[in-house]
Design a protein around this motif. Sequence first.
Motif, mmCIF file in Angstrom:
data_model
loop_
_atom_site.group_PDB
_atom_site.id
_atom_site.type_symbol
_atom_site.label_atom_id
_atom_site.label_comp_id
_atom_site.label_asym_id
_atom_site.label_seq_id
_atom_site.Cartn_x
_atom_site.Cartn_y
_atom_site.Cartn_z
ATOM 1 N N ARG A 1 -2.371 -12.774 7.159
ATOM 2 C CA ARG A 1 -2.256 -12.269 5.790
ATOM 3 C C ARG A 1 -3.452 -12.685 4.951
ATOM 4 O O ARG A 1 -3.853 -11.968 4.020
ATOM 5 N N SER A 2 -4.039 -13.809 5.254
ATOM 6 C CA SER A 2 -5.160 -14.301 4.460
ATOM 7 C C SER A 2 -6.442 -13.503 4.692
ATOM 8 O O SER A 2 -7.421 -13.677 3.983
ATOM 9 N N SER A 3 -6.434 -12.612 5.678
ATOM 10 C CA SER A 3 -7.622 -11.806 5.966
ATOM 11 C C SER A 3 -7.781 -10.636 5.018
ATOM 12 O O SER A 3 -8.846 -10.042 4.964
ATOM 13 N N TYR A 4 -6.738 -10.289 4.284
ATOM 14 C CA TYR A 4 -6.744 -9.039 3.538
ATOM 15 C C TYR A 4 -6.799 -9.249 2.034
ATOM 16 O O TYR A 4 -6.079 -10.062 1.470
ATOM 17 N N SER A 5 -7.658 -8.441 1.401
ATOM 18 C CA SER A 5 -7.843 -8.522 -0.044
ATOM 19 C C SER A 5 -7.016 -7.502 -0.805
ATOM 20 O O SER A 5 -6.686 -7.719 -1.973
ATOM 21 N N TYR A 6 -6.722 -6.402 -0.172
ATOM 22 C CA TYR A 6 -6.022 -5.302 -0.857
ATOM 23 C C TYR A 6 -4.664 -5.090 -0.197
ATOM 24 O O TYR A 6 -4.562 -5.066 1.033
ATOM 25 N N TRP A 7 -3.641 -4.908 -1.042
ATOM 26 C CA TRP A 7 -2.263 -4.807 -0.552
ATOM 27 C C TRP A 7 -1.516 -3.679 -1.250
ATOM 28 O O TRP A 7 -1.741 -3.414 -2.435
ATOM 29 N N GLY A 8 -0.613 -3.050 -0.487
ATOM 30 C CA GLY A 8 0.314 -2.113 -1.074
ATOM 31 C C GLY A 8 1.540 -2.840 -1.600
ATOM 32 O O GLY A 8 1.659 -4.058 -1.470
ATOM 33 N N GLN A 9 2.471 -2.068 -2.131
ATOM 34 C CA GLN A 9 3.665 -2.667 -2.742
ATOM 35 C C GLN A 9 4.772 -2.913 -1.721
ATOM 36 O O GLN A 9 5.738 -3.612 -2.007
ATOM 37 N N GLY A 10 4.650 -2.334 -0.548
ATOM 38 C CA GLY A 10 5.617 -2.552 0.518
ATOM 39 C C GLY A 10 6.650 -1.448 0.625
ATOM 40 O O GLY A 10 6.945 -0.751 -0.341
#
Length: 126
Positions: free
Chosen positions: A110-119
């Motif tokens: 999880r720490s590799s990603y800067s951009y996330w969706g809401q799920g």
Amino acid sequence: QVQLVESGGGSAQAGGSLRLSCLVSGHTSVVNSMGWLRQAPGTECVGVAAIVNGGYTTYADSVRGRFSISRDNAKNTLLLEMNSLKPEDSAMYYCAADRVFYYGLVALSRSSYSYWGQGTQVTVSS
């Protein structure tokens, strides 16, 4: 900035299938790695599948052979085909992206990603 919007979650019976989609918008040209991560209540968020520009894929042992990740660059869409679903696959599923090229297990962190969706919620019943 990069925006991610997931869709396709829902309920399924054990042994069934679901397909998740993630629409990518904004500065899509900077995205080189994308992944699907999931989090069940009371547990950590863990990666299940990831893909790098060029097509290299990484899968968690728990889903290898059942899930398939793909990216349609023309449609700016990330997909996750989930087959042979199990109750333990139930979780909130997140689409994530980053500028860095990630290969191997780091692509599932999880720490590799800067951009996330809401799920989007996936529930599998036995």
